[in-house]
Enzyme design. Structure first.
Site, PDB file in Angstrom:
ATOM      1  N   GLU A  43       0.807  -1.233   0.000  1.00 44.04           N
ATOM      2  CA  GLU A  43       0.000   0.000   0.000  1.00 44.04           C
ATOM      3  C   GLU A  43       0.836   1.277   0.000  1.00 44.04           C
ATOM      4  OE1 GLU A  43      -3.172  -0.741  -0.433  1.00 44.04           O
ATOM      5  OE2 GLU A  43      -2.649  -2.840  -0.095  1.00 44.04           O
ATOM      6  N   THR A  48       1.645   2.350  -8.657  1.00 46.61           N
ATOM      7  CA  THR A  48       1.175   3.610  -9.249  1.00 46.61           C
ATOM      8  C   THR A  48       2.341   4.354  -9.884  1.00 46.61           C
ATOM      9  OG1 THR A  48      -0.542   3.738  -7.554  1.00 46.61           O
ATOM     10  CG2 THR A  48      -0.105   5.736  -8.812  1.00 46.61           C
ATOM     11  N   ARG A 180      -6.599  -0.407  -8.101  1.00 48.98           N
ATOM     12  CA  ARG A 180      -5.746  -1.134  -7.151  1.00 48.98           C
ATOM     13  C   ARG A 180      -5.894  -2.630  -7.316  1.00 48.98           C
ATOM     14  NH1 ARG A 180      -1.936  -2.771  -5.118  1.00 48.98           N
ATOM     15  NH2 ARG A 180      -1.376  -2.891  -2.925  1.00 48.98           N
ATOM     16  N   ASP A 202       9.088  -4.401 -10.167  1.00 45.46           N
ATOM     17  CA  ASP A 202       8.163  -4.102  -9.073  1.00 45.46           C
ATOM     18  C   ASP A 202       7.743  -5.418  -8.441  1.00 45.46           C
ATOM     19  OD1 ASP A 202       6.205  -3.117  -7.398  1.00 45.46           O
ATOM     20  OD2 ASP A 202       4.726  -2.788  -8.988  1.00 45.46           O
TER      21      ASP A 202
END
Length: 358
Positions: A43, A48, A180, A202
């Site tokens: 989170e 993003t 998300r 990532d």
């Protein structure tokens, strides 16, 4: 006759030379690729940032790619309403309009956003979300969402619900940035900036995903560590007893001082500045309540941000290693573009210095 190569020998030699040539080309190409590792707790906004890199330094999202996010965005909208409704039970808030109980039951029992074989949301779910959002009890629950785990983008989805729930809806780049899906495994993204190629890896930030990180540690030129400033008053999804910012600090310390990254550039993104500012400025969730060492003034975003930055940089135990912090809002394309340009220039300069070209 044994002195002359056969046709088969010539063919084998040509194949060997062709393979050597390709291997040399691949090696040269690899030398021109800078490998970046994107790390951080769950989170934090890592994924993003990757999407922003694609928008800024790649071709962005094609219409087909945008459409592929429709299910995710619609599901995020429904899931956000479910979380708010469950939060009402936790906070003992009643629906203001009794008949909305039927709408709440419809939304809570929805497991698939779309009608079978279509990309259209169930009409009863659309109507239910619309009516529930008008309910004063739902709004009170939403206003207290800091007391339970609600997606950071929930407000955005609720503000744009009519557009999202339309039959002809096509997600925008802004919708995609705010969508998300928890990262699992390792996602590789390649971008090219001024004749330099970057591969960004990532990896999932949840604790269960971190055992996979070591697969990516080899030949990393820079670690981009992302931490959510706004998590100072929140706990982990996977462990409701652990503060999110404390978890990020411990994780940063482990990564920054890892033997694999002794000579690796360490870039720190202190992310979600917009949400952090809103909490610090307009709520009573003061930083001093959650970080006892903070003695600065309340409602002072700069003092609070600098304090948290110091908490991270102090975790660096190598005096010869510099940590380069940047304050970011990953959903703000203009801000991210400015920061990324600075970061990528810095990475190139450090790599040139290592190879004695400067």
């Amino acid at each position: 006759m044994g002195c002359f190569p056969s046709v088969e020998d010539k063919s084998a030699k040509q194949r060997s030379e062709l393979i050597d040539k390709r291997l040399l080309q691949d090696a040269k190409q690899y030398e021109n690729i800078i490998k970046l590792l994107l790390l951080g707790a769950g989170e934090s906004g890592k994924s993003t940032l990757v999407k922003q890199m694609k928008i800024i330094h790649s071709s962005g999202f094609s219409e087909k790619e945008l459409l592929s996010y429709k299910l995710t965005v619609c599901d995020n909208l429904i899931s956000s309403m479910k979380v708010v409704l469950n939060g009402m039970g936790q906070l003992r808030i009643m629906l203001d309009v009794p008949r909305n109980k039927a709408h709440a039951e419809v939304v809570l029992s929805c497991h698939e956003p779309f009608l079978p074989g279509t990309s259209t949301m169930y009409p009863e779910v659309v109507h239910g979300i619309r009516e529930l959002w008008k309910d004063a009890g739902v709004r009170r629950s939403f206003d207290k969402s800091f007391e339970y785990q609600l997606n950071d983008s929930a407000a955005y989805f609720f503000d744009n619900m009519e557009r999202i729930m339309a039959k002809d809806y096509v997600p925008s780049s802004s919708d995609v940035l705010r969508s998300r899906v928890r990262t699992t495994g390792i996602t590789e993204t390649q971008i090219r900036v001024e004749n330099v190629s970057y591969k960004i890896y990532d990896v999932g930030g949840q604790r269960s995903e971190r055992r996979k990180w070591i697969q990516c540690f080899d030949d990393v030129k820079a670690v981009l560590f992302v931490a959510a400033l706004s998590g100072y008053d929140m706990t982990l999804f996977e462990d409701c007893t652990t503060n999110r910012l404390d978890e990020s600090l411990l994780l940063f310390q482990a990564i920054c001082n890892n033997k694999f990254f002794v000579s690796t550039s360490m870039i720190l993104f202190l992310n979600k500045v917009d949400l952090f500012r809103e909490k610090i400025m307009y709520t009573k969730r003061h930083l001093r309540i959650y970080m006892r060492d903070y003695t600065g003034p309340d409602h002072d975003v700069e003092s609070a941000g600098k304090f948290i930055q110091g908490q991270f940089t102090e975790r660096n135990q190598n005096r010869n290693k510099l940590v380069y912090p940047h304050f970011t809002t990953a959903t703000d394309t203009n801000m991210v573009q400015v920061v990324l340009n600075v970061v990528l220039d810095h990475i190139i300069m450090e790599n040139l210095e290592r190879t004695s070209l400067l």
